[in-house]
Scaffold this active site. Sequence first.
Site, PDB file in Angstrom:
ATOM      1  N   ASP A   1       2.663 -21.043  18.258  1.00 27.35           N
ATOM      2  CA  ASP A   1       3.716 -20.551  19.145  1.00 27.35           C
ATOM      3  C   ASP A   1       3.364 -19.168  19.707  1.00 27.35           C
ATOM      4  OD1 ASP A   1       6.587 -20.347  20.065  1.00 27.35           O
ATOM      5  OD2 ASP A   1       6.433 -18.589  18.766  1.00 27.35           O
TER       6      ASP A   1
ATOM      7  N   LEU B   1      -4.984 -10.495   7.736  1.00 29.01           N
ATOM      8  CA  LEU B   1      -5.832 -11.685   7.931  1.00 29.01           C
ATOM      9  C   LEU B   1      -5.756 -12.590   6.703  1.00 29.01           C
ATOM     10  CD1 LEU B   1      -9.117 -10.397   9.651  1.00 29.01           C
ATOM     11  CD2 LEU B   1      -7.215 -11.633  10.683  1.00 29.01           C
ATOM     12  N   ARG B   2      -5.798 -11.986   5.524  1.00 29.60           N
ATOM     13  CA  ARG B   2      -5.709 -12.774   4.287  1.00 29.60           C
ATOM     14  C   ARG B   2      -4.394 -13.569   4.275  1.00 29.60           C
ATOM     15  NH1 ARG B   2      -7.882 -11.873  -0.630  1.00 29.60           N
ATOM     16  NH2 ARG B   2      -8.218  -9.633  -0.346  1.00 29.60           N
TER      17      ARG B   2
ATOM     18  N   TRP C   1      18.126  -9.174 -14.930  1.00 33.16           N
ATOM     19  CA  TRP C   1      18.103  -8.272 -13.774  1.00 33.16           C
ATOM     20  C   TRP C   1      17.868  -6.811 -14.165  1.00 33.16           C
ATOM     21  CZ3 TRP C   1      17.390 -10.369  -9.159  1.00 33.16           C
ATOM     22  CH2 TRP C   1      17.684 -11.750  -9.027  1.00 33.16           C
TER      23      TRP C   1
ATOM     24  N   GLU D   1       0.363 -22.706  22.771  1.00 24.60           N
ATOM     25  CA  GLU D   1       1.437 -22.512  23.746  1.00 24.60           C
ATOM     26  C   GLU D   1       1.134 -21.229  24.516  1.00 24.60           C
ATOM     27  OE1 GLU D   1       6.244 -21.780  23.966  1.00 24.60           O
ATOM     28  OE2 GLU D   1       4.933 -20.547  22.743  1.00 24.60           O
TER      29      GLU D   1
ATOM     30  N   LYS E   1      13.218 -10.987  -7.904  1.00 24.21           N
ATOM     31  CA  LYS E   1      13.091  -9.993  -6.837  1.00 24.21           C
ATOM     32  C   LYS E   1      12.011  -8.987  -7.208  1.00 24.21           C
ATOM     33  CE  LYS E   1      17.173  -9.466  -3.886  1.00 24.21           C
ATOM     34  NZ  LYS E   1      16.893 -10.702  -3.218  1.00 24.21           N
TER      35      LYS E   1
ATOM     36  N   PRO F   1       0.795  -1.243   0.000  1.00 24.88           N
ATOM     37  CA  PRO F   1       0.000   0.000   0.000  1.00 24.88           C
ATOM     38  C   PRO F   1       0.822   1.286   0.000  1.00 24.88           C
ATOM     39  CG  PRO F   1      -0.186  -1.162   2.110  1.00 24.88           C
ATOM     40  CD  PRO F   1       0.506  -2.080   1.175  1.00 24.88           C
TER      41      PRO F   1
END
Length: 689
Positions: free
Chosen positions: A342, A320-321, A92, A397, A128, A78
């Site tokens: 964890d 969330l996605r 590249w 946990e 990249k 964003p």
Amino acid sequence: MADREDNVTVPEFSSLLQMDPYLKPYEKDFKRRYDLLQKRLFELEEAEGGFDQFTRSYKTFGVQRQPDNSLFFKEWAPAAEALFLTGDFNGWDKFSHPYTKKDFGKWELILPPKHDKSPAVDHHTKLKVVVHTKEGERLYRISPWAKYVKREEKSVIYDWVHWDPPQPYNQVHSRPTKPTSLRIYEAHVGIASPEGKIASYTNFTNNVLPRIKDLGYNCIQLMAVMEHAYYASFGYQITSFFAASSRYGTPDELKELIDVAHSMGIVVLLDVVHSHASKNTEDGLNHFDGSNSCYFHSPPRGEHTLWDSRLFNYSSWEVLRFLLSNLRWWMEEYRFDGFRFDGITSMLYHHHGIGTGFSGDYSEYFGLQVDEDSLVYLMLANHILHTLYPDCITVAEDVSGMPALCRPVEEGGLGFDYRLAMAIPDKWIQILKELKDEDWNIGNITHTLTNRRYGEKCIAYAESHDQALVGDKTLAFWLMDKEMYTNMSSMIPMNPIINRGIQLHKMIRLVTHGLGGEGYLNFIGNEFGHPEWLDFPREGNNQSYHYARRQFNLVDMDHLRYCQLYAFDRDMNRTEDKYGWLAAPPAYVSAKHEEDKVIVFDRANVVFIFNFHPNKSFQGYRVGVEVPGKYKIKLDSDMAQYGGHGRLDHSTEFFTEAQPFNGRSNSILVYIPCRTAIVLANEEIDYCY
């Protein structure tokens, strides 16, 4: 908001209150949490066509090969001014392949196939994302959705490597049915060999899986699989969430590992880290779009001061996605059977548990200190996982003892199946560090092993990876220390230290297994009394692998006593498999005798007797049993094959007397040698459960 909460109904809240009436004053909190969850689910339905579609976003983000072999790239950045794709495919060139800006901070790019109709980016070539920021910076980034990343030998930074093999591995074995008794083998692929190097997925498949099967474990919890640039972080500083760590091999080799485990009837859980992320920028999520937020809260809320890592913004739609799709990816692509989540305590509270002790007072679990964004994320994750995969296993946990953590979402709970009983290993370490054997507090040990929330399943363990990390040591090493270097031969009589260590190692495990929970966990190698501790190669130890391996060769030497501990662990699991005490209601403790150092309990109609006394054996010791009939010894820690002294006659039949004792309807008289544990079963009961 108050009026709204009054109108909310948590469908099965009454069941939770029936189990724990003390939660009644917090009904509004439960209603608000449940309302937030329902709102999220409604929004997903409206905006994304439901959670099923939303959680498959790994099929649209990152890079996707289309039926015509064109490649579709999509990212969420964003704060970026512009995005470009570069890599081996275009020499590249940093500007030749710009992404197109879409709504809501999304960016897309389509690469048509080559002239020969093959994809424009070859399998196993580097890519990249080039991010141009509003401040005019040019940043090189790995796609957050990258499925494979790799580090060149001399390099520090990981590279995004396009993974699209011509013949991908196809898993053929179906998932095993969900075990009723969960016996977990916690494992780390990289340390799973005696050699001083990083071990591979293939080594684990060929050499470790058969051991796990033989030992009677029906579940493996795999640590450090999600890609982490720093090996010594033990896999807890994640840099690429969708990539299986390449230091152990390829994605296909991990798929094969899971497939072979399934063929053995073993389920596999992934140790998933959604509580925080590595601060790395070039090969991590941090500053992906050049901003200090993106996937995370802005500092200070978005930083964990103790872990030096970034904290997710669980209220963000795109976060969330990302995270929910991440869970789905591991379930679908690799066919894991569930997760151990964890760092739940850090997620649940704004204070992250830092500098906070939990007394168990209910006010600590509700109110403003609770981070409801993350709490609702966990409810959402559990709801989605258990809806899509009814046999999925989720383990939390959490050190805080959050009530209803392991109750269904419909009751207002967080929806986990199990929680780790983290107080138990701490208690054993404390006892071995601080107390002489004659000062062991039997009542306190029993209390620690039985002190769990009614109706919430616990995974009990005497030690996990946490206890073995550098600065601490394995239970075996606490018990026997340097004697293990010279006196573990079974060709010589045991000296007092080895004798004590061997006997207590078995007893501690069995009392934890029988009394401590509804599941049991062992960390790789500790079943046979692995010496020393765990330490990964790092600057402080000269990059040594000496303590980052598991010496399975010790078990394979018949003249050493490690194979005796191994045999006991195996037979303990096999005895549980036969009688099913982990799947039974909690034990009834009929004796906890301080002076005798004796614990007696029964569970699943099996009687457990422990004599922790260092030198007193008891003849004709009366033990309460509920079910009348004939009892026989089914497991005996004193057998010679387990490094014991063979003082019990296994042909002995114990007949009950109609003499009530210690709250049980009947009783038997037994001989119980010092430092010995025995399991008795009634010969007249059908134990098929």
